[in-house]
Motif scaffolding. Structure first.
Motif, short mmCIF file in Angstrom:
data_model
loop_
_atom_site.label_atom_id
_atom_site.label_comp_id
_atom_site.label_asym_id
_atom_site.label_seq_id
_atom_site.Cartn_x
_atom_site.Cartn_y
_atom_site.Cartn_z
N ALA A 53 -20.79 20.09 5.67
CA ALA A 53 -20.78 20.92 4.28
C ALA A 53 -19.53 21.93 4.31
N ALA A 54 -19.49 22.54 5.60
CA ALA A 54 -18.26 23.37 5.44
C ALA A 54 -16.93 22.52 5.15
N ALA A 55 -16.73 21.54 6.05
CA ALA A 55 -15.52 20.71 5.96
C ALA A 55 -15.22 20.17 4.38
N VAL A 56 -16.30 19.89 3.73
CA VAL A 56 -16.08 19.25 2.48
C VAL A 56 -15.85 20.71 1.30
N ALA A 57 -16.58 21.88 1.40
CA ALA A 57 -16.33 23.06 0.92
C ALA A 57 -15.00 23.66 1.15
N GLY A 58 -14.43 23.46 2.37
CA GLY A 58 -13.09 23.53 2.77
C GLY A 58 -11.91 22.88 1.85
N LEU A 59 -12.27 21.68 1.78
CA LEU A 59 -11.51 20.70 1.02
C LEU A 59 -11.44 21.28 -0.46
N VAL A 103 -4.47 20.79 1.79
CA VAL A 103 -5.68 19.84 1.51
C VAL A 103 -5.64 18.95 3.10
N TRP A 104 -4.50 18.21 3.16
CA TRP A 104 -4.37 17.49 4.55
C TRP A 104 -4.96 17.97 5.55
N ARG A 105 -4.36 19.40 5.97
CA ARG A 105 -4.62 20.41 7.05
C ARG A 105 -6.18 20.56 7.37
N VAL A 106 -6.71 20.96 6.07
CA VAL A 106 -8.18 21.30 5.96
C VAL A 106 -8.90 20.01 6.31
N GLY A 107 -8.59 19.10 5.67
CA GLY A 107 -9.27 17.54 5.84
C GLY A 107 -9.17 17.31 7.58
N GLY A 136 -11.63 19.41 9.62
CA GLY A 136 -12.84 19.07 9.41
C GLY A 136 -13.14 17.92 10.07
N ALA A 137 -12.30 16.71 10.09
CA ALA A 137 -12.74 15.67 10.87
C ALA A 137 -12.63 15.96 12.33
N LEU A 138 -11.67 16.66 12.82
CA LEU A 138 -11.71 17.03 14.37
C LEU A 138 -13.02 17.55 14.61
N ALA A 139 -13.52 18.55 13.71
CA ALA A 139 -14.63 19.22 14.01
C ALA A 139 -15.83 18.49 14.20
N LEU A 140 -15.96 17.30 12.98
CA LEU A 140 -16.82 16.45 13.27
C LEU A 140 -16.90 15.46 14.42
N TRP A 190 -16.39 10.27 1.73
CA TRP A 190 -16.90 10.10 0.50
C TRP A 190 -16.99 11.15 -0.32
N LEU A 191 -17.64 12.24 0.18
CA LEU A 191 -17.98 13.47 -0.80
C LEU A 191 -16.87 14.54 -0.81
N GLY A 192 -15.77 14.30 0.07
CA GLY A 192 -14.68 14.98 0.14
C GLY A 192 -13.86 14.86 -1.23
N VAL A 193 -13.95 13.60 -1.92
CA VAL A 193 -13.16 13.45 -3.21
C VAL A 193 -13.66 14.48 -4.29
N LEU A 194 -14.93 15.12 -4.05
CA LEU A 194 -14.99 16.05 -5.18
C LEU A 194 -14.02 17.27 -5.29
N ALA A 195 -13.31 17.44 -4.31
CA ALA A 195 -12.33 18.23 -4.24
C ALA A 195 -11.34 17.94 -5.19
N ALA A 196 -11.16 16.70 -6.04
CA ALA A 196 -10.12 16.31 -6.81
C ALA A 196 -10.58 16.94 -8.41
N LEU A 197 -11.73 17.30 -8.33
CA LEU A 197 -12.43 17.81 -9.55
C LEU A 197 -11.34 19.13 -10.30
N ALA A 198 -11.26 20.07 -9.12
CA ALA A 198 -10.49 21.30 -9.74
C ALA A 198 -9.05 21.00 -10.19
#
Length: 267
Positions: free
Chosen positions: A85-91, A102-106, A109-113, A139-147
């Motif tokens: 949740a924190a990783a997707v929210a960060g994206l 964005v790529w750095r945050v992603g 998040g991936a490394l944390a998971l 999958w859910l990280g693409v919600l970052a594209a909305l803004a």
């Protein structure tokens, strides 16, 4: 791109017209679903009217709820769900405020998971946890594209919603070949009718483009099948029960997530 001020009357009119049709049908299931949309559409429209901060806030709330439902579906441990949740929210925050990060945050998040099952020394379930967490991030990280998409995101939301409804009604009535073993109730006839309706909505809202058209016609049904794949793998019918008549929030946004993924790829 059409502004939210132009889109809002169309969305309101569609909501009112659909309410009349649903009321005339006297079908309780449809009435309950319409009530959910009667709340969701104004909230989404208001968020997009606010601009990038409102869109990011809405996307963040939706993403966190969707991640929690996804984690419950796939039986992820609580720690994994919180980190996802924190990783997707960060994206989402990065996409709204610092797109070049964005790529750095992603990656963080991936490394944390990946680190969670490694640190826990989970030899029995670690690989599944790792793969499931990364799937959720992609999958859910693409919600970052909305803004960044702005009002196009609202138009996609309207188009895939109409496409879903049309496919739901047309498929069983027209019959024909099944769309996929992942979702036996869906038919190609319904999917094609839904795609045509979704494309008509894009044209009506002056939001037509080839990436948007591909997102609605291909990405929407694909997103629905991705969630069906997850639910089939876990033996669960709905992602949740809290949304009256509609299961969980993930059941409502799966097509939008697929459409956003296509838009991101086609750029």
């Amino acid at each position: 791109m059409t502004s939210v001020a132009v889109l809002a009357p169309w969305l309101g009119g569609a909501l009112l017209l659909s309410g009349v049709v649903v009321g005339a049908s006297r079908r309780r299931e449809l009435m309950i679903r319409w009530c959910a949309w009667a709340v969701g559409v104004p909230v989404a429209t208001a968020a997009f009217w606010w601009g990038r901060p409102g869109i990011a806030l809405l996307a963040g709330i939706v993403a966190v709820i969707a991640v929690l439902e996804f984690g419950a579906l796939t039986r992820l441990p609580r720690t994994d769900r919180v980190i996802l949740a924190a990783a997707v929210a960060g994206l989402i925050i990065a996409a709204a405020t610092a797109p070049d990060q964005v790529w750095r945050v992603g990656a963080i998040g991936a490394l944390a998971l990946v680190a969670v099952p490694l640190a826990a020394g989970d030899a029995e379930d670690g690989l599944r946890r790792l793969g499931t967490g990364l799937l959720g991030l992609v999958w859910l990280g693409v919600l970052a594209a909305l803004a960044p998409l702005g009002t196009l995101g609202l138009a996609l939301f309207a188009a895939v919603s109409v496409a879903d409804v049309v496919a739901y009604f047309a498929g069983p009535r027209l019959g024909g070949p099944r769309l996929s073993p992942l979702s036996p109730a869906k038919r190609w006839s319904g999917t094609l009718c839904g795609a045509a309706a979704g494309l008509a909505v894009l044209a009506l809202l002056s939001s037509w483009s080839w990436p948007a058209a591909a997102a609605v016609a291909v990405g929407g049904p694909a997103g629905d099948l991705v969630e069906s794949l997850v639910k089939r793998g876990t033996g669960v019918k709905d992602s949740g029960q809290w949304l009256a008549g509609a299961g969980g929030l993930l059941d409502r946004i799966d097509s939008l997530v697929g459409a956003l993924a296509v838009v991101v790829v086609l750029g």
